[in-house]
Design an enzyme around this catalytic site. Structure first.
Site, PDB file in Angstrom:
ATOM      1  N   ARG A 268       0.830  -1.209   0.000  1.00 13.74           N
ATOM      2  CA  ARG A 268       0.000   0.000   0.000  1.00 13.74           C
ATOM      3  C   ARG A 268       0.866   1.261   0.000  1.00 13.74           C
ATOM      4  O   ARG A 268       0.547   2.254   0.649  1.00 13.74           O
ATOM      5  CB  ARG A 268      -0.947   0.039   1.207  1.00 13.74           C
TER       6      ARG A 268
ATOM      7  N   GLU B  56      -5.725   3.898   5.475  1.00 12.55           N
ATOM      8  CA  GLU B  56      -5.274   3.623   4.104  1.00 12.55           C
ATOM      9  C   GLU B  56      -5.678   4.745   3.143  1.00 12.55           C
ATOM     10  O   GLU B  56      -4.852   5.191   2.354  1.00 12.55           O
ATOM     11  CB  GLU B  56      -5.861   2.285   3.615  1.00 12.55           C
TER      12      GLU B  56
ATOM     13  N   SER C 178     -11.047  -0.960   2.523  1.00  9.97           N
ATOM     14  CA  SER C 178     -10.381  -1.034   3.834  1.00  9.97           C
ATOM     15  C   SER C 178     -10.048   0.381   4.304  1.00  9.97           C
ATOM     16  O   SER C 178      -9.393   1.129   3.575  1.00  9.97           O
ATOM     17  CB  SER C 178      -9.064  -1.796   3.723  1.00  9.97           C
TER      18      SER C 178
HETATM   19  P1  FAD Z   1      -8.744   8.310  -5.753  1.00  5.86           P
HETATM   20  O1  FAD Z   1      -9.454   7.808  -4.555  1.00  5.86           O
HETATM   21  O2  FAD Z   1      -9.423   9.338  -6.556  1.00  5.86           O
HETATM   22  O3  FAD Z   1      -7.305   8.824  -5.320  1.00  5.86           O
HETATM   23  C1  FAD Z   1      -6.489   8.037  -4.502  1.00  5.86           C
HETATM   24  C2  FAD Z   1      -5.099   8.690  -4.419  1.00  5.86           C
HETATM   25  O4  FAD Z   1      -4.483   8.689  -5.702  1.00  5.86           O
HETATM   26  C3  FAD Z   1      -5.148  10.160  -4.006  1.00  5.86           C
HETATM   27  O5  FAD Z   1      -3.983  10.448  -3.279  1.00  5.86           O
HETATM   28  C4  FAD Z   1      -5.107  10.901  -5.338  1.00  5.86           C
HETATM   29  O6  FAD Z   1      -4.603  12.213  -5.211  1.00  5.86           O
HETATM   30  C5  FAD Z   1      -4.171  10.014  -6.121  1.00  5.86           C
HETATM   31  N1  FAD Z   1      -4.372  10.041  -7.574  1.00  5.86           N
HETATM   32  C6  FAD Z   1      -5.504   9.666  -8.247  1.00  5.86           C
HETATM   33  N2  FAD Z   1      -5.287   9.748  -9.571  1.00  5.86           N
HETATM   34  C7  FAD Z   1      -4.006  10.182  -9.733  1.00  5.86           C
HETATM   35  C8  FAD Z   1      -3.200  10.465 -10.869  1.00  5.86           C
HETATM   36  N3  FAD Z   1      -3.656  10.335 -12.118  1.00  5.86           N
HETATM   37  N4  FAD Z   1      -1.934  10.909 -10.667  1.00  5.86           N
HETATM   38  C9  FAD Z   1      -1.447  11.069  -9.421  1.00  5.86           C
HETATM   39  N5  FAD Z   1      -2.157  10.829  -8.305  1.00  5.86           N
HETATM   40  C10 FAD Z   1      -3.428  10.373  -8.472  1.00  5.86           C
HETATM   41  N6  FAD Z   1      -7.553  -0.988  -2.947  1.00  5.86           N
HETATM   42  C11 FAD Z   1      -6.699  -2.049  -3.011  1.00  5.86           C
HETATM   43  O7  FAD Z   1      -5.471  -1.846  -3.107  1.00  5.86           O
HETATM   44  N7  FAD Z   1      -7.154  -3.327  -2.987  1.00  5.86           N
HETATM   45  C12 FAD Z   1      -8.466  -3.620  -2.901  1.00  5.86           C
HETATM   46  O8  FAD Z   1      -8.833  -4.793  -2.871  1.00  5.86           O
HETATM   47  C13 FAD Z   1      -9.392  -2.537  -2.818  1.00  5.86           C
HETATM   48  N8  FAD Z   1     -10.721  -2.774  -2.689  1.00  5.86           N
HETATM   49  C14 FAD Z   1     -11.579  -1.730  -2.590  1.00  5.86           C
HETATM   50  C15 FAD Z   1     -12.945  -2.016  -2.471  1.00  5.86           C
HETATM   51  C16 FAD Z   1     -13.856  -0.986  -2.365  1.00  5.86           C
HETATM   52  C17 FAD Z   1     -15.326  -1.316  -2.225  1.00  5.86           C
HETATM   53  C18 FAD Z   1     -13.418   0.366  -2.429  1.00  5.86           C
HETATM   54  C19 FAD Z   1     -14.405   1.491  -2.379  1.00  5.86           C
HETATM   55  C20 FAD Z   1     -12.064   0.660  -2.539  1.00  5.86           C
HETATM   56  C21 FAD Z   1     -11.129  -0.384  -2.626  1.00  5.86           C
HETATM   57  N9  FAD Z   1      -9.750  -0.144  -2.728  1.00  5.86           N
HETATM   58  C22 FAD Z   1      -8.874  -1.211  -2.839  1.00  5.86           C
HETATM   59  C23 FAD Z   1      -9.230   1.218  -2.712  1.00  5.86           C
HETATM   60  C24 FAD Z   1      -9.269   1.911  -4.111  1.00  5.86           C
HETATM   61  O9  FAD Z   1     -10.130   1.229  -4.978  1.00  5.86           O
HETATM   62  C25 FAD Z   1      -7.883   1.997  -4.757  1.00  5.86           C
HETATM   63  O10 FAD Z   1      -6.972   2.650  -3.910  1.00  5.86           O
HETATM   64  C26 FAD Z   1      -7.921   2.738  -6.094  1.00  5.86           C
HETATM   65  O11 FAD Z   1      -6.664   2.626  -6.751  1.00  5.86           O
HETATM   66  C27 FAD Z   1      -8.273   4.215  -5.963  1.00  5.86           C
HETATM   67  O12 FAD Z   1      -8.502   4.718  -7.262  1.00  5.86           O
HETATM   68  P2  FAD Z   1      -9.259   6.099  -7.489  1.00  5.86           P
HETATM   69  O13 FAD Z   1      -9.192   6.407  -8.950  1.00  5.86           O
HETATM   70  O14 FAD Z   1     -10.621   6.033  -6.913  1.00  5.86           O
HETATM   71  O15 FAD Z   1      -8.323   7.089  -6.681  1.00  5.86           O
HETATM   72  N1  EPU Z   2     -11.637 -10.725   9.274  1.00  8.60           N
HETATM   73  C1  EPU Z   2     -12.196 -10.537  10.509  1.00  8.60           C
HETATM   74  N2  EPU Z   2     -13.339  -9.791  10.586  1.00  8.60           N
HETATM   75  C2  EPU Z   2     -13.914  -9.230   9.490  1.00  8.60           C
HETATM   76  C3  EPU Z   2     -13.330  -9.434   8.237  1.00  8.60           C
HETATM   77  C4  EPU Z   2     -12.172 -10.182   8.156  1.00  8.60           C
HETATM   78  O1  EPU Z   2     -11.713 -11.002  11.530  1.00  8.60           O
HETATM   79  O2  EPU Z   2     -14.948  -8.577   9.639  1.00  8.60           O
HETATM   80  C5  EPU Z   2     -10.413 -11.541   9.176  1.00  8.60           C
HETATM   81  C6  EPU Z   2     -10.662 -12.738   8.252  1.00  8.60           C
HETATM   82  O3  EPU Z   2     -11.114 -13.803   9.009  1.00  8.60           O
HETATM   83  C7  EPU Z   2      -9.332 -12.978   7.624  1.00  8.60           C
HETATM   84  C8  EPU Z   2      -8.589 -11.654   7.751  1.00  8.60           C
HETATM   85  O4  EPU Z   2      -9.391 -10.811   8.553  1.00  8.60           O
HETATM   86  O5  EPU Z   2      -8.595 -13.932   8.319  1.00  8.60           O
HETATM   87  C9  EPU Z   2      -8.336 -11.024   6.396  1.00  8.60           C
HETATM   88  O6  EPU Z   2      -9.582 -10.658   5.790  1.00  8.60           O
HETATM   89  P1  EPU Z   2      -9.702 -10.399   4.224  1.00  8.60           P
HETATM   90  O7  EPU Z   2      -9.294 -11.595   3.450  1.00  8.60           O
HETATM   91  O8  EPU Z   2     -11.044  -9.834   3.959  1.00  8.60           O
HETATM   92  O9  EPU Z   2      -8.569  -9.320   3.921  1.00  8.60           O
HETATM   93  P2  EPU Z   2      -8.194  -7.951   4.639  1.00  8.60           P
HETATM   94  O10 EPU Z   2      -6.829  -8.120   5.224  1.00  8.60           O
HETATM   95  O11 EPU Z   2      -9.246  -7.479   5.559  1.00  8.60           O
HETATM   96  C10 EPU Z   2      -6.964  -7.068   2.524  1.00  8.60           C
HETATM   97  C11 EPU Z   2      -6.893  -5.778   1.774  1.00  8.60           C
HETATM   98  C12 EPU Z   2      -8.091  -5.660   0.845  1.00  8.60           C
HETATM   99  C13 EPU Z   2      -8.059  -6.826  -0.146  1.00  8.60           C
HETATM  100  C14 EPU Z   2      -8.131  -8.131   0.663  1.00  8.60           C
HETATM  101  C15 EPU Z   2      -7.996  -9.349  -0.228  1.00  8.60           C
HETATM  102  C16 EPU Z   2      -5.662  -4.214   3.157  1.00  8.60           C
HETATM  103  C17 EPU Z   2      -5.733  -3.021   4.038  1.00  8.60           C
HETATM  104  N3  EPU Z   2      -6.836  -4.660   2.679  1.00  8.60           N
HETATM  105  O12 EPU Z   2      -8.105  -6.996   3.357  1.00  8.60           O
HETATM  106  O13 EPU Z   2      -7.969  -4.460   0.113  1.00  8.60           O
HETATM  107  O14 EPU Z   2      -9.156  -6.769  -1.029  1.00  8.60           O
HETATM  108  O15 EPU Z   2      -7.044  -8.160   1.609  1.00  8.60           O
HETATM  109  O16 EPU Z   2      -6.683  -9.442  -0.654  1.00  8.60           O
HETATM  110  O17 EPU Z   2      -4.578  -4.726   2.888  1.00  8.60           O
HETATM  111  C18 EPU Z   2      -8.518  -2.135   0.234  1.00  8.60           C
HETATM  112  O18 EPU Z   2      -7.303  -1.932   0.257  1.00  8.60           O
HETATM  113  O19 EPU Z   2      -9.367  -1.221   0.220  1.00  8.60           O
HETATM  114  C19 EPU Z   2      -8.995  -3.513   0.215  1.00  8.60           C
HETATM  115  C20 EPU Z   2     -10.278  -3.837   0.236  1.00  8.60           C
END
Ligand code: FAD
Ligand code: EPU
Length: 350
Positions: free
Chosen positions: A167, A337, A240
């Site tokens: 991250r 995050e 997250s």
């Molecule tokens: P924004 O939220 O608009 O911006 C995020 C950051 O990037 C800000 O600092 C912004 O200034 C900067 N930025 C945006 N565009 C540019 C650019 N062109 N040049 C320079 N800086 C820029 N993230 C994960 O890593 N793994 C996941 O599994 C994951 N799951 C998610 C699930 C949900 C339901 C949601 C809502 C979010 C999740 N995220 C996850 C977080 C998010 O989707 C990512 O961080 C994504 O890359 C953000 O993209 P955005 O275009 O919305 O960026």
């Molecule tokens: N867990 C709990 N309680 C909950 C949910 C999960 O105890 O309510 C426990 C689960 O049992 C599991 C552990 O937490 O053992 C991990 O859960 P999960 O697999 O959902 O992953 P996470 O660590 O919570 C991370 C990323 C996610 C990404 C998933 C899958 C971060 C901060 N988050 O979540 O990314 O999708 O792994 O790889 O690293 C995001 O960054 O926005 C994001 C959604």
């Protein structure tokens, strides 16, 4: 003035997935990367505050945004190199991330399948080195094309320049210095699929995919994600809210002995371990905790949600409360995050 559109006092409520109210003094939607130089040379813009905004899925607006908000709307995807073994794909910053994943699958390219359904844009993907289900995007990034506000020139950043971590990247450490205009990915045509993450083998088995193809891995992960995470279209959230804390291995082990059941994961080095922030929050009794319209999701303890009318400040203060409770219970400091605009995170351990 061509290649971009300017809007004064623009609402950002529809441009962040928390769906909190916020306004930008000035908003520019940019359709042509070549227009950036002219836009950024505007009086007041050159040295003034500037925020890059993608789909707003990893950002929390706590206050109004001063200065200029730039949103890139260039949408091209193309193959720069097409070899038997790999391809180089260039995608512009405004391409929705999930569209790129499906485009690569459609072209029989591997690597991005585990990152299916992550919201946001291609331009934001390198910022926090998006990751899910055992894969981080940095592994596949060959070059990041950007406009450097320090030199006022376009530049090409190599994989090493990006300094990707969990991250994390050089872009996250120096926010808004580089405006990412496009990303070039090196994607293999042959590679072992990553299917070991908890829940994926079971989902593939339920699909009857004993020897899955990449598209089936993507399908399995999409199903899991849809079950595990609240959909921001229905319930405002930014995924997250906290990073999983990285601790010294000895500290993680001691914690797991005191609190049996705490999930502990590798963190890329023998001396470090990642612990589950969701588990820590849930085991403080905070899963589903609601303070007005700001809440900890009932579905996933690591996700904060807006049930309707929560302000960004309200969500921010809830996040601070959660971090304090986790620190009191476990002595572990959570760090947010998403990018927080208009407030400074108060570290609990300080
Ligand atoms: P924004 O939220 O608009 O911006 C995020 C950051 O990037 C800000 O600092 C912004 O200034 C900067 N930025 C945006 N565009 C540019 C650019 N062109 N040049 C320079 N800086 C820029 N993230 C994960 O890593 N793994 C996941 O599994 C994951 N799951 C998610 C699930 C949900 C339901 C949601 C809502 C979010 C999740 N995220 C996850 C977080 C998010 O989707 C990512 O961080 C994504 O890359 C953000 O993209 P955005 O275009 O919305 O960026
Ligand atoms: N867990 C709990 N309680 C909950 C949910 C999960 O105890 O309510 C426990 C689960 O049992 C599991 C552990 O937490 O053992 C991990 O859960 P999960 O697999 O959902 O992953 P996470 O660590 O919570 C991370 C990323 C996610 C990404 C998933 C899958 C971060 C901060 N988050 O979540 O990314 O999708 O792994 O790889 O690293 C995001 O960054 O926005 C994001 C959604």
């Amino acid at each position: 003035m061509s290649g971009y559109r300017l809007l004064e006092n623009a609402s950002l409520e529809g441009r962040n997935t928390f769906r909190v109210a916020a306004r930008a003094a000035l908003l520019a939607d940019v359709y042509d990367a070549d227009a950036l130089r002219e836009l950024l040379a505007y009086p007041g813009v050159q040295s003034g505050p500037l925020l890059l905004l993608g789909a707003g899925s990893n950002i929390l607006f706590v206050d109004e945004v001063p200065g200029l908000v730039v949103s890139l709307a260039m949408h091209d995807i193309r193959m720069l190199v097409d070899h038997d073994q790999h391809a180089i794909v260039r995608a512009e910053a405004g391409v929705p991330w999930n569209d790129l994943v499906h485009w690569t699958l459609g072209h029989r390219l591997l690597g991005l399948e585990n990152l299916v359904l992550i919201p946001g844009t291609v331009g934001a993907a390198p910022i926090q080195n998006i990751g899910a289900y055992g894969v981080e995007v940095g592994e596949f990034i060959e070059v990041v094309e950007a406009f450097d506000r320090h030199s006022h020139n376009a530049c090409r950043m190599s994989h090493a320049d990006c300094a990707f971590g969990y991250r994390d990247s050089v872009f996250k450490r120096q926010p808004d210095r580089w405006i990412i205009t496009a990303v070039e990915f090196r994607l293999p045509r042959h590679r072992e699929l990553i299917t070991g993450y908890a829940g994926v083998p079971e989902e593939l088995a339920a699909m009857g995919a004993a020897t899955p193809r990449a598209a089936q891995v993507a399908e399995a992960i999409a199903r899991l994600r849809s079950r595990k995470l609240p959909n921001p279209v229905v319930l405002g959230n930014a995924g997250s809210f906290f990073k999983n804390p990285i601790l010294a291995s000895a500290q993680a082990q001691a914690l797991a002995e005191r609190f049996p059941g705490l999930p502990v994961f590798p963190a890329g080095s023998e001396v470090l371990r990642k612990v589950s922030a969701a588990w820590l929050i849930e085991h403080c009794g905070l899963k589903g905790y609601r303070d007005g319209d700001a809440a900890v999701s009932e579905q996933h303890a690591l996700v904060l949600v807006n049930h309707g009318r929560a302000s960004g400040r309200h969500v921010f203060e809830l996040a601070q409360q959660v971090a304090v409770r986790v620190f009191e219970h476990f002595g572990v400091a959570l760090e947010p995050e998403p990018r927080i605009i208009g407030a400074t995170w108060r570290p609990v351990a300080a």
